[in-house]
Design a protein around this motif. Structure first.
Motif, PDB file in Angstrom:
ATOM      1  N   SER A  96      -3.211   4.038   2.786  1.00  0.00           N
ATOM      2  CA  SER A  96      -1.803   4.462   2.779  1.00  0.00           C
ATOM      3  C   SER A  96      -1.550   5.754   2.012  1.00  0.00           C
ATOM      4  O   SER A  96      -0.393   6.130   1.803  1.00  0.00           O
ATOM      5  N   TYR A  97      -2.598   6.442   1.572  1.00  0.00           N
ATOM      6  CA  TYR A  97      -2.381   7.749   0.968  1.00  0.00           C
ATOM      7  C   TYR A  97      -1.770   8.694   2.000  1.00  0.00           C
ATOM      8  O   TYR A  97      -2.099   8.618   3.199  1.00  0.00           O
ATOM      9  N   PRO A  98      -0.905   9.610   1.584  1.00  0.00           N
ATOM     10  CA  PRO A  98      -0.329  10.557   2.552  1.00  0.00           C
ATOM     11  C   PRO A  98      -1.364  11.473   3.183  1.00  0.00           C
ATOM     12  O   PRO A  98      -1.099  12.064   4.234  1.00  0.00           O
TER      13      PRO A  98
ATOM     14  N   PRO B  20       6.780   2.156   8.025  1.00  0.00           N
ATOM     15  CA  PRO B  20       6.052   1.158   7.228  1.00  0.00           C
ATOM     16  C   PRO B  20       4.638   1.631   6.898  1.00  0.00           C
ATOM     17  O   PRO B  20       4.012   2.355   7.690  1.00  0.00           O
ATOM     18  N   LEU B  21       4.160   1.231   5.729  1.00  0.00           N
ATOM     19  CA  LEU B  21       2.808   1.599   5.311  1.00  0.00           C
ATOM     20  C   LEU B  21       1.789   0.638   5.918  1.00  0.00           C
ATOM     21  O   LEU B  21       2.090  -0.531   6.136  1.00  0.00           O
ATOM     22  N   PRO B  22       0.580   1.113   6.171  1.00  0.00           N
ATOM     23  CA  PRO B  22      -0.463   0.224   6.693  1.00  0.00           C
ATOM     24  C   PRO B  22      -0.785  -0.882   5.700  1.00  0.00           C
ATOM     25  O   PRO B  22      -0.643  -0.724   4.486  1.00  0.00           O
TER      26      PRO B  22
ATOM     27  N   MET C 110      -5.146  -3.230  -2.863  1.00  0.00           N
ATOM     28  CA  MET C 110      -3.714  -2.965  -2.901  1.00  0.00           C
ATOM     29  C   MET C 110      -3.453  -1.524  -2.510  1.00  0.00           C
ATOM     30  O   MET C 110      -4.340  -0.668  -2.575  1.00  0.00           O
ATOM     31  N   ARG C 111      -2.245  -1.237  -2.108  1.00  0.00           N
ATOM     32  CA  ARG C 111      -1.870   0.128  -1.788  1.00  0.00           C
ATOM     33  C   ARG C 111      -1.701   0.932  -3.076  1.00  0.00           C
ATOM     34  O   ARG C 111      -1.183   0.419  -4.071  1.00  0.00           O
TER      35      ARG C 111
ATOM     36  N   VAL D  28       0.588   0.456  -7.027  1.00  0.00           N
ATOM     37  CA  VAL D  28       0.184   0.756  -8.403  1.00  0.00           C
ATOM     38  C   VAL D  28       1.251   1.616  -9.084  1.00  0.00           C
ATOM     39  O   VAL D  28       1.683   1.339 -10.204  1.00  0.00           O
ATOM     40  N   LEU D  29       1.679   2.657  -8.388  1.00  0.00           N
ATOM     41  CA  LEU D  29       2.688   3.547  -8.973  1.00  0.00           C
ATOM     42  C   LEU D  29       3.997   2.819  -9.219  1.00  0.00           C
ATOM     43  O   LEU D  29       4.657   3.041 -10.242  1.00  0.00           O
TER      44      LEU D  29
END
Length: 540
Positions: free
Chosen positions: A535-537, A353-355, A362-363, A367-368
């Motif tokens: 949440s960026y890699p 799961p993303l933070p 927003m994450r 957006v993508l």
């Protein structure tokens, strides 16, 4: 190529021969920022009906010429003045060099008679541009037409790259001397030797073949042959960022992207393979040096050099016909390889799961998702450099070839907006500029082109008030954040001042609604996405 005339009239000036030769070679547009030293060339371009696009930054002109060339197959041409003009263009030329872009760079230069006696705006352009061009030379009264044709050919010759032609204002106004030399005609070379047999032998004994495809697929565009070959041998296809979409990302064999970090997920599949077929690969795109131990088949239009990587067989020549010949080889993939392995690989990505983002943010992933859901399948995307470039390159579903563009060999910030503008001019359809607040600030002046031409460019800016990729590097190293955060202006007001529809969004739903509104309106628009980079890699 479209020929507009038989040739320049007798007694034509150097500038006139230059312009006429470009027109006959299929050039329709020149991008640039001129100076007083370019007026003769500008007037010659006007008189052969070549469009001149006045940019606000010389680097933008090179980026636009690059994208135009990649989309049309015709030469990309840009123009600058001498001194500060060509110096400003250096970043763009370096991009064209490392991103293998066939661009002709025209610049003014100091008159030969003043060199050594005068230093105002005088730079040694030969020394400056020799390392980042395939050739840099001056036009003269003799052989002007031949020099321009050879420069265009050289820019496109594998491996593609920029060529720089210089002409002083005095020389541009002089009449040319007769030049009856016929143009040199070249054909693509093929140097298989015995390597085709070696390649077929390696392929036949492989149980886990894998393709790595790179920017060298352009301009041949052997997409059908690539897909047919991958399906025939059951090979997962990993692409570098500039080759995204060559096999659509929703194809069962599309296995991700390589070249963003030292630990890209796709390296897992490379490590499991027992044979790598490198198709159009250029390791200039890879952050991590190439060190795969498996046997490798090199297949490209240019030789395996600069740097050379270990290969069992090297097939230099047209890619499509070579893939068709290798497709006849019988391959028996191991159980669980091919599409089955790719399916498992995909299911494992994003399993964690993303933070949660901060309130009112927003994450970037959201957006993508909103953009991909609302934009057409073959939407053109230009992404800038930063954390969002790594995320987009790894996770944006590219569903059509030659529609995902970025500066990757050089990784120059400021690329996305000029690139999206050039693409909108060529395609006549909505294009996406995916950028960060740092990259947009570098090329903000180019938004005036959207005002002038009402081009359907959607600028989507990730607002996090930082050079986040560098800030993340500081944090990973345990250093304090310093020199990487900044204050943004009110981008809504700035873009509204340029005449763009502007939206600020804080959720995926709001972003999707803004995209739909821009597509209905059909003109240029701006979305400011308030993101939390957590949440960026690349975030620690």
């Amino acid at each position: 190529m479209t020929r507009r005339a038989v040739g320049p009239p007798p007694g034509a000036t150097v500038a006139e021969v230059l312009a006429q030769t470009l027109a006959e070679a299929g050039v329709t547009t020149v991008f640039g920022l001129p100076g007083g030293e370019n007026t003769a060339v500008l007037d010659a371009l006007r008189r052969v009906d070549l469009e001149f696009v006045l940019v606000r930054n010389e680097g933008s002109a090179v980026f636009m010429a690059d994208v135009t060339a990649r989309l049309t197959g015709a030469p990309g041409v840009c123009l600058t003045t001498l001194g500060p003009g060509i110096a400003n263009a250096f970043c763009g030329v370096a991009h064209a060099h490392l991103d293998r872009a066939p661009v002709l760079v025209l610049s003014a230069e100091s008159p030969p008679g003043v060199v050594g006696r005068h230093t105002h705006q005088v730079l040694d352009l030969e020394a400056i541009f020799r390392p980042v061009t395939k050739r840099t030379s001056s036009l003269s009264r003799s052989g002007t037409r031949r020099a321009v044709l050879e420069a265009l050919r050289l820019a496109h010759r594998p491996r593609p790259g920029p060529v720089h032609l210089r002409v002083s204002s005095e020389v541009a106004a002089l009449s040319t001397l007769p030049d009856d030399s016929p143009p040199v005609r070249e054909s693509a070379g093929v140097s298989f030797g015995g390597d085709l047999v070696a390649a077929a032998t390696s392929l036949a004994r492989s149980r886990r073949p894998l393709l790595v495809v790179g920017l060298g697929l352009e301009p041949e565009r052997p997409y059908r042959a690539l897909r047919a070959f991958a399906e025939a041998v059951g090979a997962p296809v990993v692409s570098t960022p500039k080759a995204k979409g060559s096999l659509p990302d929703d194809h069962p064999l599309a296995a991700g992207v390589l070249g963003l970090t030292w630990a890209d997920p796709a390296y897992q599949l490379l490590d499991e393979s027992d044979l790598i077929i490198a198709v159009g690969l250029d390791v200039v795109e890879l952050v991590r040096p190439w060190d795969q131990p498996q046997p490798l088949i090199w297949l490209a239009t240019w030789p395996n050099e600069d740097p050379r990587i270990a290969a069992e067989a090297e097939l230099v020549g047209p890619v499509g016909p070579t893939l068709e010949r290798l497709r006849q080889v019988a391959v028996a993939p191991a159980p669980g390889w091919g599409a089955a392995r790719v399916a498992v690989f995909r299911s494992e990505l994003g399993a964690e799961p993303l933070p949660e983002p901060a309130v009112g943010r927003m994450r970037p992933q959201e957006v993508l998702r909103a953009l991909r859901r609302e934009l057409p399948r073959d939407a053109f995307v230009a992404t800038d450099v930063g954390s969002h470039k790594i995320l987009a390159s790894l996770s944006w579903p590219a569903l059509a070839p030659n529609r995902f563009h970025l500066s990757n060999g050089l990784s120059a910030m400021g690329f996305a907006l000029p690139a999206a503008i050039a693409a909108a001019r060529v395609l006549g359809r909505p294009t996406l500029c995916l950028t960060g607040d740092g990259g947009l600030a570098m090329m903000l002046g180019e938004a005036s082109l959207l005002t002038e031409s009402r081009l359907p460019v959607l600028i989507t800016m990730m607002n996090d008030g930082a050079l986040d990729l560098i800030r993340s590097s500081q944090r990973r190293a345990g250093r304090p954040v310093f020199g990487t955060e900044f204050a943004n202006p009110s981008y809504l007001e700035v873009m509204q001042g340029y005449g763009l529809e502007a939206y600020r969004v804080e959720s995926e739903e709001a972003c999707a609604a803004a995209v739909r509104a821009t597509l209905v309106a059909g003109g240029p628009a701006f979305i400011e996405a308030m993101v939390d980079p957590v949440s960026y890699p690349t975030t620690p």
